[in-house]
Design an enzyme around this catalytic site. Structure first.
Site: not given
Ligand SMILES: CSC[C@H]1O[C@H](OP(=O)(O)O)[C@H](O)[C@@H]1O
Length: 358
Positions: A54-55, A244, A255
């Site tokens: 997860g960023a 992201d 995603k």
């Protein structure tokens, strides 16, 4: 008492043990397993294997990781120290290519070193420690602010859909796309939340459905190919997704499958919002065409992780890990400074001006 996801820190610095502590997300939802990582190779591997992912969470993990890599260096020379820091930073930067938060966080840590070359090594180590802790604590406030802005866009009882996991497990607390869901839960909004399972790594099923259910929310898990039917039935009032990397024109890498959700939402006249900390906006890229899209191993598609193969051995596989949603499909990009509307580059410049003047 059994630890629930909400009791655990997704990613944190264990001061006592001098370790990066994470929840091993590859073990979720069946096991909540904490990992205490002290070696930079283990931290690199944890990011690459999505044990922490997860960023925002990747950025925090890298900031803590690069601090841990240099905190015990025995040298009085800032030249030696800065060279070893750079080596550690470049190594962690090679773990995954798409989430810009990884590079944003490492650049922030490097700025501490390059900005204090005249200081003593001991002082710089402490400044790095403070910066890593700040990067983590800022994320909590940033996500909460995104949640407040996002909550203004939906009514109690609304049906919300999300794709992948942009939740607490992708950040430190609240998450980004799930921030309005957590705040809504706190305030009794009674949202109905539809969660795409998100093939191939099932971050939606394994992580988002898990954490939101643990928080007591009304969660419905759907296969990715069901989101159109759910929207067509009028069950969804808004879509919230994470990101992201957001290009200057608003093109957003998130995603794989997000662009499909966005196209279908557009068709049914359902707003899709990207929840984007400004740390995920990359103004150096004019459009999304140049966002590096990570490709991962075939077996993420062909293996069912915990079960038997689901595709013929040797089948050719294309497994891009992200896709880019054209800005034209995005209704708004919600940052901690409010929602940006198209034309996004102008809106982002205004936001960064406001951020600079804060
Ligand atoms: C809060 S942004 C999270 C973002 O990162 C995820 O990717 P991955 O699980 O591969 O790290 C996904 O794109 C989420 O939207």
């Amino acid at each position: 008492m059994k630890k629930t996801i909400l009791d655990c820190d997704t990613v944190a610095l264990d001061e006592e043990n001098g370790a990066l502590v994470i929840i091993d997300q590859t073990q979720l939802p069946t096991r909540i397993e904490l990992k205490f990582l002290t070696d930079i190779e283990d931290i690199w591997e944890a990011i690459y294997l999505l044990k922490v992912r997860g960023a925002p969470a990747i950025g925090v993990a890298a900031a803590i990781g690069v601090y841990l890599a240099v905190k015990d260096l025995q040298t009085d020379s800032m030249e030696v120290f800065s060279k070893k820091f750079k080596k550690a930073k470049d190594y962690l930067a090679s773990s995954r290519p798409t989430a810009v938060n990884l590079f944003w966080a490492l650049d922030r840590m490097e700025a501490v070193v390059t900005g204090h070359m005249q200081c003593g090594v001991g002082e710089v180590k402490e400044l790095l420690h403070r910066e890593a802790v700040n990067i983590r604590s800022e994320d909590i406030q940033v996500c909460r602010r995104i949640g407040e802005y996002a909550l203004e866009l939906v009514k109690p009882g609304a049906g919300l859909l999300t794709h992948c996991n942009a939740g607490q497990l992708a950040a430190v607390k609240y998450g980004t796309a799930t921030a309005p869901m957590y705040l809504g839960q706190e305030r009794g909004y009674g949202f109905r939340i539809y969660v795409d399972e998100t093939r191939p790594l099932l971050q939606g099923a394994r992580l988002t459905a898990f954490e939101l259910q643990a928080a007591g929310m009304d969660v419905t898990l759907i296969c990715d190919n069901m989101s159109g039917a759910v929207m067509k039935k009028g069950l969804v009032d808004a879509v919230f997704v994470g990101c992201d990397r957001v290009a200057a024109n608003g093109d957003t890498a998130n995603k794989i499958g997000t662009s499909v959700v966005a196209a279908v939402a557009k068709y049914y006249g359902i707003p899709l919002y990207v929840c984007a900390p400004t740390s995920t906006i990359d103004m150096s890229l004019p459009t999304g065409d140049k966002i590096p899209i990570e490709e991962r191993s075939d077996d993420e598609v062909t293996e069912m992780w915990y079960e038997k193969r689901m595709a013929p051995a040797g089948v050719k596989v294309y497994n891009p890990c992200f896709d880019v949603t054209d800005h034209g499909l995005i209704s708004g990009i919600i940052t901690e400074y409010g929602m940006a509307k198209a034309p996004y580059e102008e809106a982002f410049r205004e936001i960064f001006r406001e951020k600079l003047n804060k």
